[in-house]
Design an enzyme around this catalytic site. Structure first.
Site, PDB file in Angstrom:
ATOM      1  N   SER A  31       0.823  -1.218   0.000  1.00 43.24           N
ATOM      2  CA  SER A  31       0.000   0.000   0.000  1.00 43.24           C
ATOM      3  C   SER A  31       0.852   1.260   0.000  1.00 43.24           C
ATOM      4  O   SER A  31       0.336   2.372   0.057  1.00 43.24           O
ATOM      5  CB  SER A  31      -0.919   0.007   1.226  1.00 43.24           C
ATOM      6  N   ASN A 119      -2.051  -2.952  13.243  1.00 44.06           N
ATOM      7  CA  ASN A 119      -3.504  -2.839  13.243  1.00 44.06           C
ATOM      8  C   ASN A 119      -3.975  -1.544  13.902  1.00 44.06           C
ATOM      9  O   ASN A 119      -4.830  -0.832  13.366  1.00 44.06           O
ATOM     10  CB  ASN A 119      -4.138  -4.039  13.950  1.00 44.06           C
ATOM     11  N   THR A 164     -39.583  25.544 -11.614  1.00 44.74           N
ATOM     12  CA  THR A 164     -39.867  24.178 -11.196  1.00 44.74           C
ATOM     13  C   THR A 164     -39.958  23.367 -12.481  1.00 44.74           C
ATOM     14  O   THR A 164     -40.443  23.869 -13.505  1.00 44.74           O
ATOM     15  CB  THR A 164     -41.189  24.054 -10.398  1.00 44.74           C
ATOM     16  N   HIS A 165     -39.467  22.138 -12.449  1.00 44.11           N
ATOM     17  CA  HIS A 165     -39.414  21.294 -13.653  1.00 44.11           C
ATOM     18  C   HIS A 165     -38.614  21.971 -14.770  1.00 44.11           C
ATOM     19  O   HIS A 165     -38.809  21.674 -15.953  1.00 44.11           O
ATOM     20  CB  HIS A 165     -40.813  20.950 -14.157  1.00 44.11           C
ATOM     21  N   SER A 286     -12.203  26.195 -27.627  1.00 42.15           N
ATOM     22  CA  SER A 286     -12.311  25.033 -28.507  1.00 42.15           C
ATOM     23  C   SER A 286     -11.079  24.948 -29.395  1.00 42.15           C
ATOM     24  O   SER A 286     -10.520  25.965 -29.801  1.00 42.15           O
ATOM     25  CB  SER A 286     -13.563  25.153 -29.382  1.00 42.15           C
ATOM     26  N   LYS A 292     -15.777  29.778 -29.225  1.00 40.82           N
ATOM     27  CA  LYS A 292     -16.308  29.075 -28.068  1.00 40.82           C
ATOM     28  C   LYS A 292     -15.712  29.560 -26.748  1.00 40.82           C
ATOM     29  O   LYS A 292     -14.537  29.873 -26.644  1.00 40.82           O
ATOM     30  CB  LYS A 292     -16.055  27.563 -28.192  1.00 40.82           C
ATOM     31  N   ASN A 294     -16.267  27.813 -23.083  1.00 49.73           N
ATOM     32  CA  ASN A 294     -16.925  26.672 -22.458  1.00 49.73           C
ATOM     33  C   ASN A 294     -16.762  26.672 -20.934  1.00 49.73           C
ATOM     34  O   ASN A 294     -15.662  26.923 -20.433  1.00 49.73           O
ATOM     35  CB  ASN A 294     -16.347  25.363 -23.002  1.00 49.73           C
ATOM     36  N   GLU A 299     -18.389  21.681 -15.710  1.00 51.32           N
ATOM     37  CA  GLU A 299     -18.691  20.344 -16.216  1.00 51.32           C
ATOM     38  C   GLU A 299     -17.841  19.288 -15.520  1.00 51.32           C
ATOM     39  O   GLU A 299     -18.314  18.172 -15.239  1.00 51.32           O
ATOM     40  CB  GLU A 299     -18.473  20.315 -17.729  1.00 51.32           C
ATOM     41  N   TYR A 326      -9.259  -7.204  12.547  1.00 50.81           N
ATOM     42  CA  TYR A 326      -8.574  -6.666  11.375  1.00 50.81           C
ATOM     43  C   TYR A 326      -8.513  -7.713  10.272  1.00 50.81           C
ATOM     44  O   TYR A 326      -8.239  -8.892  10.510  1.00 50.81           O
ATOM     45  CB  TYR A 326      -7.146  -6.216  11.705  1.00 50.81           C
ATOM     46  N   GLN A 331      -7.174  -2.475   4.180  1.00 48.21           N
ATOM     47  CA  GLN A 331      -6.200  -1.663   3.451  1.00 48.21           C
ATOM     48  C   GLN A 331      -6.893  -0.829   2.381  1.00 48.21           C
ATOM     49  O   GLN A 331      -6.392   0.228   1.965  1.00 48.21           O
ATOM     50  CB  GLN A 331      -5.146  -2.576   2.806  1.00 48.21           C
ATOM     51  N   LYS A 334      -8.248   3.424   2.444  1.00 43.47           N
ATOM     52  CA  LYS A 334      -7.524   4.685   2.277  1.00 43.47           C
ATOM     53  C   LYS A 334      -7.787   5.363   0.945  1.00 43.47           C
ATOM     54  O   LYS A 334      -8.035   6.579   0.889  1.00 43.47           O
ATOM     55  CB  LYS A 334      -6.025   4.450   2.468  1.00 43.47           C
TER      56      LYS A 334
END
Length: 470
Positions: A31, A119, A164-165, A286, A292, A294, A299, A326, A331, A334
Site C-alpha cells: 500500500s 492494526n 420548477t421542472h 475550442s 467558443k 466553455n 462540467e 482486522y 487496506q 484509504k
C-alpha cells in the site's frame, strides 16, 4: 550468488516464515504507493507512542531520545523530497519509516513497536488524516458559503425567473437563489464537523485486537496526538472504519450540491439563457471553433460527482462482510478517502473561484422574469382577495394564460378592461397584481424572496457563518 548486502531486506514480520511472497505478490499487497501520504500522521503517532513508553518505564530515555531524533530526521528528509519510498522494499509507510529508523539508530528503532501493532497503528494514522481532511473541507466549504453570501449581497435587487421542472414558475431575487446554495453548503460544513468528531478518538494502544500486557497510558498518547478521547473497546478500535464512511458520505453530499450549482451555471451561461458569463480564467476554448467559451470546470465538477459516489459505495462494500477484527480488506479504506477528499477539495476551490468572478447579466435576468407568465399565481391570489375560491380562481387564470399564449401577449400586456372579460372581479388595480417587482416584494413570509425577507435571511446566514468559523 548475490551478496547479502544486495538482497532486498526481509519484511519486519518474516521471522515466522521460511519463504516470503514473490515480488509480484509483494507489489500486489503493498500500500506504500498511496499510504505514503500518511507519513506525517505515522511519525506523530510514533513520537507519541515512544514518549509514552519512556514515561511508563517501558523504554529508557536514551532510546526515546534516539527514536525521536531519528524520526525528526526522517520527517525532514520526506519534507525535502530526499527520502526514498520504495514499494519493492517496504509494504507500507509504517514499515518504510520503521525500517530506515532501525537501520540508522540500531536496536532502539526495533523497540519502537513495543506494545503496538500495525492494526492500531494504521487506523490511528487514518483517523488523524480524516480529522485533517474534515477540517480542510469544512473551511473550504465555508469559504464558498461566504462567496455566495457576498454575491447575494452584491446583487441585491436583481430579479430572475425561479423554476420548477426547469419551467418558468415565479420570479425571485437572484440573492434568494444564491442563498439557497449557501444554506446547502453550510449543512455540508456541519457534516464535515460531524465527520471530524467521528474520527476524533484514539485507537492507539489497542495493539492487534486484545490490548497488550505493557503498562500503556492510552490517554497520554491520545492527548499528545490531539485526540479528544480514547476508544474503549480494543476490538472495535482496530476494526472500525465508520469514520471513513462518515467523511466520504459528507464528501458525497457536498459534491452533489456543487454539481447542482454547476449545472445551473452551465445552463445560465448558455446563449439561450445568457444569465451569467464565466470569467475567462474559469473557462476554456475550442480547438476548432474560435468563438467558443466553455464552462469546462463546471462540467468537470459535475462529472467528478460520480467518482465521489463511487468512493462511498466502495468503502461501504469493503466493510459489509468483514468479521472482527482486522482483515487485509481494510487496506482498501484509504484510497476512497483520499480520492473523495482530493476531488471535493479541488471542486470547492474551483466553484468558489467561479462564483466570485462570474459576471451577472441582470438585464437578461429581468427580461426573462417577464416571460413565462410567472405572475399567474398572483393574479389568482388577486381574485381570491375579491372573494373567489382559490380553485375557481386557478381555473380562471389558467384560461387567461391559454388565451394569452394564443394571442402572443403576456399578462403584463393586459389592461384591466381586458381582464374583466374573464371575470368581473378584476378591478382597475388588477394589472398591478402582475407587476414583476411587486410579485417579488409581496413574498414577505420568513424564508421568502421579498427584499426584506432576503435581507433577514442573509443576516441569519452571516451569523451562522460566524459561528462556524474556526
Amino acid at each position: 550468488m548475490e551478496s547479502q548486502q544486495n538482497q532486498a531486506p526481509k519484511p519486519l514480520w518474516s521471522g515466522r516464515f521460511d519463504a516470503t511472497p514473490s515480488g509480484e505478490l509483494e507489489l500486489f499487497g503493498a500500500s506504500l504507493t498511496f499510504d505514503r501520504r500518511l507519513w506525517r500522521e505515522d511519525i506523530a503517532g510514533s513520537v507519541a507512542h515512544a514518549t509514552m513508553l519512556g514515561r511508563q518505564g517501558v523504554l529508557d530515555e536514551a532510546d526515546v531520545d534516539a527514536i525521536r531524533a531519528g524520526l525528526a530526521r526522517i520527517a525532514d528528509e520526506i519534507e525535502a523530497g530526499t527520502f526514498v519510498f520504495d514499494p519493492t522494499v517496504d509494504e507500507d509507510v509504517h514499515m518504510a519509516i520503521e525500517r530506515v529508523l532501525t537501520e540508522r539508530i540500531g536496536p532502539a528503532g526495533g523497540r519502537l513497536h513495543t506494545g503496538r501493532s500495525r492494526n492500531d497503528q494504521t487506523v490511528t494514522d487514518g483517523r488523524l488524516a480524516a480529522k485533517g481532511f474534515a477540517a480542510s473541507l469544512h473551511d473550504a466549504a465555508l469559504d464558498l458559503v461566504a462567496a455566495l453570501a457576498e454575491r447575494a449581497e452584491g446583487e441585491s435587487g436583481v430579479v430572475m425567473p425561479g423554476y420548477t421542472h426547469l419551467q418558468p414558475a415565479q420570479p425571485v431575487l437572484l440573492s434568494h437563489h444564491l442563498l439557497a446554495y449557501a444554506w446547502m453548503l453550510l449543512r455540508d460544513c456541519r457534516r464535515f464537523d460531524a465527520a471530524l468528531d467521528a474520527a476524533d478518538a484514539s485507537p492507539l494502544g489497542s495493539a492487534a485486537l486484545a490490548g497488550t500486557t505493557y503498562p500503556l497510558d492510552r490517554a497520554m498518547t491520545a492527548g499528545a496526538m490531539g485526540f479528544s478521547s480514547v476508544i474503549p473497546n480494543s476490538m472495535d478500535a482496530v476494526a472500525d472504519r465508520d469514520f471513513v464512511c462518515d467523511l466520504v458520505y459528507a464528501c458525497s453530499m457536498c459534491q452533489m450540491h456543487l454539481s447542482r450549482l454547476c449545472e445551473e451555471l452551465i445552463v445560465w451561461s448558455t446563449a439561450e439563457f445568457g444569465f451569467v458569463e464565466m470569467d475567462d480564467a474559469h473557462s476554456t476554448g475550442s480547438s476548432i471553433m474560435p468563438q467558443k467559451k466553455n464552462p469546462d470546470f463546471c462540467e468537470l465538477v459535475r462529472g467528478k460527482t460520480g467518482r465521489v459516489y463511487g468512493d462511498l459505495v466502495s468503502i461501504l462494500t469493503v466493510l459489509k462482510g468483514i468479521p472482527l477484527t482486522y482483515d487485509k480488506d481494510l487496506q482498501e479504506d484509504k484510497e476512497p478517502m483520499f480520492d473523495a477528499f482530493d476531488t471535493v477539495l479541488g471542486s470547492l476551490h474551483a466553484v468558489t473561484g467561479m462564483v466570485r468572478t462570474m459576471r451577472v447579466r441582470s438585464d437578461r435576468m429581468a427580461e426573462a422574469a417577464h416571460e413565462g407568465f410567472m405572475a399567474a399565481t398572483d393574479l389568482a391570489d388577486y381574485l381570491v382577495g375579491k372573494g373567489m375560491p382559490f380553485r375557481e380562481a386557478h381555473g380562471v387564470v389558467g384560461r387567461v394564460v391559454a388565451d394569452c399564449v394564443k394571442a402572443g401577449v403576456t399578462l403584463q400586456d393586459l389592461t384591466a378592461e381586458e381582464l374583466r372579460s374573464w371575470s368581473p372581479l378584476f378591478g382597475d388595480d388588477a394589472p398591478d397584481a402582475v407587476a414583476i417587482d411587486a410579485v417579488v416584494s409581496r413574498r414577505t413570509t420568513f424564508g421568502g424572496t421579498a427584499p426584506d425577507a432576503v435581507a433577514e435571511q442573509l443576516a441569519l446566514l452571516k451569523e451562522a457563518v460566524a459561528g462556524e468559523a474556526r
